[in-house]
Scaffold this motif. Structure first.
Motif, PDB file in Angstrom:
ATOM      1  N   ALA A  73       0.830  -1.231  -0.032  1.00 25.52           N
ATOM      2  CA  ALA A  73       0.075   0.088   0.042  1.00 25.52           C
ATOM      3  C   ALA A  73       0.769   1.082   0.082  1.00 25.52           C
ATOM      4  O   ALA A  73       0.554   2.334  -0.429  1.00 25.52           O
ATOM      5  N   THR A  74       1.941   1.207   0.558  1.00 20.82           N
ATOM      6  CA  THR A  74       2.850   2.449   0.847  1.00 20.82           C
ATOM      7  C   THR A  74       4.246   2.183   0.191  1.00 20.82           C
ATOM      8  O   THR A  74       4.939   3.181   0.175  1.00 20.82           O
ATOM      9  N   TYR A  75       4.393   1.232  -0.875  1.00 22.84           N
ATOM     10  CA  TYR A  75       5.685   0.834  -1.295  1.00 22.84           C
ATOM     11  C   TYR A  75       6.272   1.927  -2.312  1.00 22.84           C
ATOM     12  O   TYR A  75       7.325   2.479  -2.281  1.00 22.84           O
ATOM     13  N   ASP A  76       5.261   2.213  -3.107  1.00 21.14           N
ATOM     14  CA  ASP A  76       5.513   3.158  -4.052  1.00 21.14           C
ATOM     15  C   ASP A  76       5.983   4.813  -3.430  1.00 21.14           C
ATOM     16  O   ASP A  76       6.891   5.237  -3.962  1.00 21.14           O
ATOM     17  N   THR A  77       5.069   5.314  -2.573  1.00 21.71           N
ATOM     18  CA  THR A  77       5.443   6.472  -1.932  1.00 21.71           C
ATOM     19  C   THR A  77       6.672   6.315  -1.071  1.00 21.71           C
ATOM     20  O   THR A  77       7.500   7.258  -1.088  1.00 21.71           O
ATOM     21  N   TYR A  78       7.143   5.260  -0.579  1.00 22.20           N
ATOM     22  CA  TYR A  78       8.407   4.913   0.164  1.00 22.20           C
ATOM     23  C   TYR A  78       9.463   5.246  -0.775  1.00 22.20           C
ATOM     24  O   TYR A  78      10.566   5.831  -0.504  1.00 22.20           O
ATOM     25  N   ILE A  79       9.471   4.543  -1.938  1.00 22.03           N
ATOM     26  CA  ILE A  79      10.569   4.547  -2.894  1.00 22.03           C
ATOM     27  C   ILE A  79      10.827   5.937  -3.189  1.00 22.03           C
ATOM     28  O   ILE A  79      11.963   6.451  -3.508  1.00 22.03           O
ATOM     29  N   MET A  80       9.557   6.588  -3.956  1.00 22.28           N
ATOM     30  CA  MET A  80       9.786   7.742  -4.264  1.00 22.28           C
ATOM     31  C   MET A  80      10.280   8.984  -3.246  1.00 22.28           C
ATOM     32  O   MET A  80      11.266   9.668  -3.547  1.00 22.28           O
ATOM     33  N   VAL A  81       9.802   8.770  -1.747  1.00 27.28           N
ATOM     34  CA  VAL A  81      10.144   9.768  -1.051  1.00 27.28           C
ATOM     35  C   VAL A  81      11.702   9.583  -0.609  1.00 27.28           C
ATOM     36  O   VAL A  81      12.700  10.338  -0.523  1.00 27.28           O
ATOM     37  N   LEU A  82      12.104   8.287  -0.589  1.00 22.73           N
ATOM     38  CA  LEU A  82      13.436   7.641  -0.413  1.00 22.73           C
ATOM     39  C   LEU A  82      14.470   8.336  -1.536  1.00 22.73           C
ATOM     40  O   LEU A  82      15.480   8.819  -1.041  1.00 22.73           O
ATOM     41  N   LYS A  83      14.110   8.095  -2.517  1.00 27.87           N
ATOM     42  CA  LYS A  83      15.000   8.722  -3.787  1.00 27.87           C
ATOM     43  C   LYS A  83      15.100  10.171  -3.582  1.00 27.87           C
ATOM     44  O   LYS A  83      16.219  10.893  -3.855  1.00 27.87           O
ATOM     45  N   ILE A  84      14.114  10.710  -3.332  1.00 32.30           N
ATOM     46  CA  ILE A  84      14.139  12.496  -3.072  1.00 32.30           C
ATOM     47  C   ILE A  84      14.937  12.806  -2.115  1.00 32.30           C
ATOM     48  O   ILE A  84      15.908  13.731  -2.069  1.00 32.30           O
ATOM     49  N   VAL A  85      14.593  12.267  -0.745  1.00 32.54           N
ATOM     50  CA  VAL A  85      15.279  12.726   0.394  1.00 32.54           C
ATOM     51  C   VAL A  85      16.994  12.265   0.090  1.00 32.54           C
ATOM     52  O   VAL A  85      17.992  13.032   0.378  1.00 32.54           O
ATOM     53  N   ALA A  86      17.277  11.125  -0.353  1.00 31.82           N
ATOM     54  CA  ALA A  86      18.693  10.747  -0.596  1.00 31.82           C
ATOM     55  C   ALA A  86      19.286  11.837  -1.319  1.00 31.82           C
ATOM     56  O   ALA A  86      20.510  11.919  -1.291  1.00 31.82           O
ATOM     57  N   LEU A  87      18.746  11.983  -2.559  1.00 30.17           N
ATOM     58  CA  LEU A  87      19.157  13.207  -3.620  1.00 30.17           C
ATOM     59  C   LEU A  87      19.475  14.662  -2.981  1.00 30.17           C
ATOM     60  O   LEU A  87      20.539  14.786  -3.091  1.00 30.17           O
ATOM     61  N   VAL A  88      18.424  14.853  -2.306  1.00 33.05           N
ATOM     62  CA  VAL A  88      18.649  16.385  -1.647  1.00 33.05           C
ATOM     63  C   VAL A  88      19.796  16.028  -0.574  1.00 33.05           C
ATOM     64  O   VAL A  88      20.554  17.093  -0.525  1.00 33.05           O
ATOM     65  N   VAL A  89      19.774  15.185   0.218  1.00 35.59           N
ATOM     66  CA  VAL A  89      20.662  14.886   1.266  1.00 35.59           C
ATOM     67  C   VAL A  89      22.212  15.085   0.856  1.00 35.59           C
ATOM     68  O   VAL A  89      23.036  15.607   1.395  1.00 35.59           O
ATOM     69  N   SER A  90      22.087  14.088  -0.256  1.00 38.30           N
ATOM     70  CA  SER A  90      23.729  13.997  -0.916  1.00 38.30           C
ATOM     71  C   SER A  90      24.093  15.456  -1.411  1.00 38.30           C
ATOM     72  O   SER A  90      25.331  15.676  -1.119  1.00 38.30           O
ATOM     73  N   LEU A  91      23.079  16.050  -2.171  1.00 38.53           N
ATOM     74  CA  LEU A  91      23.603  17.082  -2.821  1.00 38.53           C
ATOM     75  C   LEU A  91      24.083  18.245  -1.556  1.00 38.53           C
ATOM     76  O   LEU A  91      25.114  18.925  -1.792  1.00 38.53           O
ATOM     77  N   VAL A  92      23.088  18.438  -0.601  1.00 41.22           N
ATOM     78  CA  VAL A  92      23.513  19.494   0.271  1.00 41.22           C
ATOM     79  C   VAL A  92      24.787  19.091   1.171  1.00 41.22           C
ATOM     80  O   VAL A  92      25.573  19.758   1.438  1.00 41.22           O
ATOM     81  N   THR A  93      24.858  17.614   1.387  1.00 38.95           N
ATOM     82  CA  THR A  93      26.200  17.290   2.001  1.00 38.95           C
ATOM     83  C   THR A  93      27.434  17.596   1.309  1.00 38.95           C
ATOM     84  O   THR A  93      28.390  17.938   1.676  1.00 38.95           O
ATOM     85  N   LEU A  94      27.185  17.507  -0.092  1.00 37.41           N
ATOM     86  CA  LEU A  94      28.349  17.745  -0.913  1.00 37.41           C
ATOM     87  C   LEU A  94      28.720  19.003  -1.057  1.00 37.41           C
ATOM     88  O   LEU A  94      29.908  19.578  -0.941  1.00 37.41           O
ATOM     89  N   VAL A  95      27.803  20.067  -0.980  1.00 37.25           N
ATOM     90  CA  VAL A  95      28.086  21.526  -1.131  1.00 37.25           C
ATOM     91  C   VAL A  95      28.749  21.900   0.155  1.00 37.25           C
ATOM     92  O   VAL A  95      29.621  22.632   0.221  1.00 37.25           O
ATOM     93  N   PHE A  96      27.941  21.389   1.247  1.00 35.86           N
ATOM     94  CA  PHE A  96      28.577  21.606   2.514  1.00 35.86           C
ATOM     95  C   PHE A  96      30.048  21.187   2.572  1.00 35.86           C
ATOM     96  O   PHE A  96      30.712  21.915   3.177  1.00 35.86           O
TER      97      PHE A  96
END
Length: 326
Positions: A73-96
């Protein structure tokens, strides 16, 4: 093909991988036609589609293997949120990490800096995976659905042939990345009050703001940015304009623009020396800032108006299966 059937099939295959969609669409079309009599009525079509379950639950069955990492029931939303959070966190960490190399002395070689940056990104992405997974596991444990809507006749009639109310994923990604970078910028501004300054040769930098007076407002600005980030995550998860999504989005936008106007019109935060460098008096600077605030507010209201039109426009079919005129 009946309008409801085409929209139901389109919404179902939207949850599948592109390579699977054509085959599933053909199979699903044949199955629905077999379940219906010749020349079916609108009521017969509606009851058949309702008996098949929601498009998202049917798509989960067509995927072939059940995905129980979090739950179907929540797998699609989980994968989508996981990808976005990982992308944003990785980008911010790289810049920092890169900025830290330039703003603080380091005796690391270029290879050492690269290795440290990669290690930081891996650590941040791992933490993102852990916390997102824990969050969705808790939601699954207590049966908190990511989409609270039940599959009923109203939801069937609200399916759109063309997803005009869809929130595009690339727009949400751009919002999340932009808000993350802006939050990082505000953090640097809080730590280094002279970050924004006039730099000239053989002279000390001239800060644009009075750091001690600006810092309290930066805390509030980081808070409003964090709120906007969570609203963007909510929009990403829902992926479709609804009245609830519109309400949160409009409130977040207005909060941001009004707080900007509030901070920008605190005239004591500006460094008079910097204004004199540009041959501007405080009176002229006030006129410029007020004009900029008015333009920003107008653009925000226009954007909210466009979102409101997208949300409230009637694109769903009527009971006869025809699309009403706008």
């Amino acid at each position: 093909m009946h309008e409801f059937i085409s929209r139901y099939i389109a919404e179902t295959v939207r949850h599948l991988k592109p390579a699977e969609r054509m085959e599933v669409e053909k199979e699903l079309t044949e199955n629905i036609q077999d379940m219906l009599p010749d020349n079916p009525s609108d009521q017969e079509v509606e009851q058949t589609l309702l008996s098949m379950g929601s498009p998202s639950s049917l798509a989960a069955k067509y995927r072939g293997s059940e995905q129980y990492l979090i739950g179907p029931a929540t797998y699609d939303t989980y994968i989508m949120v996981l990808k976005i959070v990982a992308l944003v966190v990785s980008l911010v960490t790289l810049v920092f990490t890169v900025l830290a190399f330039f703003l603080s002395p380091s005796d690391l070689s270029i290879f050492g800096m690269i290795a440290k940056a990669l290690a930081s990104i891996f650590s941040a992405a791992s933490s993102a995976f852990l916390w997102v997974t824990i969050t969705f596991a808790i939601l699954e444990r207590y049966q908190v659905k990511s989409d609270a809507k039940d599959w009923n006749l109203s939801e069937l009639r609200n399916l759109e042939e063309v997803p005009t109310r869809e929130i595009k994923k690339r727009d949400s990604i751009a919002d999340l990345v932009g808000l993350s970078l802006f939050f990082l910028f505000l953090g640097f501004m809080y730590r280094r009050g002279n970050l924004l300054a006039i730099y000239t040769q053989d002279r000390e930098p001239i800060p644009l703001f009075v750091a001690d007076l600006l810092r309290p407002y930066l805390v509030g600005w980081m808070l409003t940015t964090a709120i906007a980030f969570f609203v963007a995550m909510f929009k990403m998860a829902r992926a479709r304009w609804t009245k609830t999504v519109l309400g949160f989005s409009a409130a977040s936008d207005l909060l941001g623009v009004f707080y900007f106007i509030f901070v920008a019109t605190r005239w004591n935060i500006y460094n008079n020396t910097a204004l004199l460098y540009f041959n501007l008096s405080l009176e002229w600077w006030q006129i410029i800032i007020k004009a900029a605030c008015a333009v920003l507010l107008l653009l925000t209201l226009i954007s909210i108006g466009e979102d409101t039109y997208t949300t409230l426009r009637r694109t769903e079919p009527s009971g006869s299966g025809k699309v009403p005129a706008l």
